[in-house]
Design an enzyme around this catalytic site. Structure first.
Site, PDB file in Angstrom:
ATOM      1  N   HIS A   1      27.641  42.884  28.485  1.00 50.07           N
ATOM      2  CA  HIS A   1      26.351  42.241  28.744  1.00 50.07           C
ATOM      3  C   HIS A   1      26.307  41.508  30.087  1.00 50.07           C
ATOM      4  CE1 HIS A   1      28.983  39.436  26.641  1.00 50.07           C
ATOM      5  NE2 HIS A   1      28.363  38.470  27.304  1.00 50.07           N
TER       6      HIS A   1
ATOM      7  N   HIS B   1      46.538  52.718  48.091  1.00 46.46           N
ATOM      8  CA  HIS B   1      47.924  52.455  47.698  1.00 46.46           C
ATOM      9  C   HIS B   1      48.223  52.665  46.221  1.00 46.46           C
ATOM     10  CE1 HIS B   1      48.811  49.697  51.396  1.00 46.46           C
ATOM     11  NE2 HIS B   1      48.496  50.940  51.742  1.00 46.46           N
TER      12      HIS B   1
END
Length: 146
Positions: free
Chosen positions: A10, A99
């Site tokens: 929400h 990475h």
């Protein structure tokens, strides 16, 4: 066409709705895993279906949102095939791809604005995995079966 799964609780609902429109306008195929209103819900109910869709190749990658981003990140990373990274700026969004080969970007909806979210998604989607030395590190993330 790149397919993207998106999910929120929400707290992330309004930003998720905004981002669905943005991603649609950029030509992405978006699969919305909910939630579908700002009524209070539990983030895990939406994180797990998104994670499963990424794991099974139903979507290429994912975007998840909750208030701080932490609940979604923790829940998503319970899945062995998921590398969810919490991002709070463009540099982090790029680094989690480059990475860590993150396959889900998580955004802290209560702490960023829509324009910041767009910049992070653009950085995430335009960055490629560097591979090389990072492959061995990513391989060590999986918990060995006993």
């Amino acid at each position: 066409m790149k397919t993207i799964g998106i999910a929120s609780d929400h707290a992330g609902y309004e930003m998720k709705e905004f981002l669905v429109g943005y991603l649609d306008s950029k030509g992405y195929e978006v699969h919305d895993f909910g939630c579908q209103s700002p009524e209070s819900v539990d983030y895990a109910d939406y994180a797990h279906p998104l994670a499963e869709a990424v794991e099974h190749g139903e979507v290429d990658c994912g975007v998840a949102l909750c208030g701080s981003g932490e609940g979604m990140t923790m829940t998503l990373n319970k899945h062995q095939g998921i590398r969810a990274g919490l991002s709070w700026n463009e540099e982090i969004a790029s680094l989690i791809r480059r990475h860590n080969d993150a396959n889900i970007i998580v955004l802290p909806a209560r702490f960023i604005a829509n324009d910041e979210a767009i910049r992070m998604l653009d950085a995430y989607f335009t960055t490629t995995f560097e591979s090389g030395r990072h492959c061995a590190r990513i391989a060590k993330m999986t918990v060995p079966q006993q």
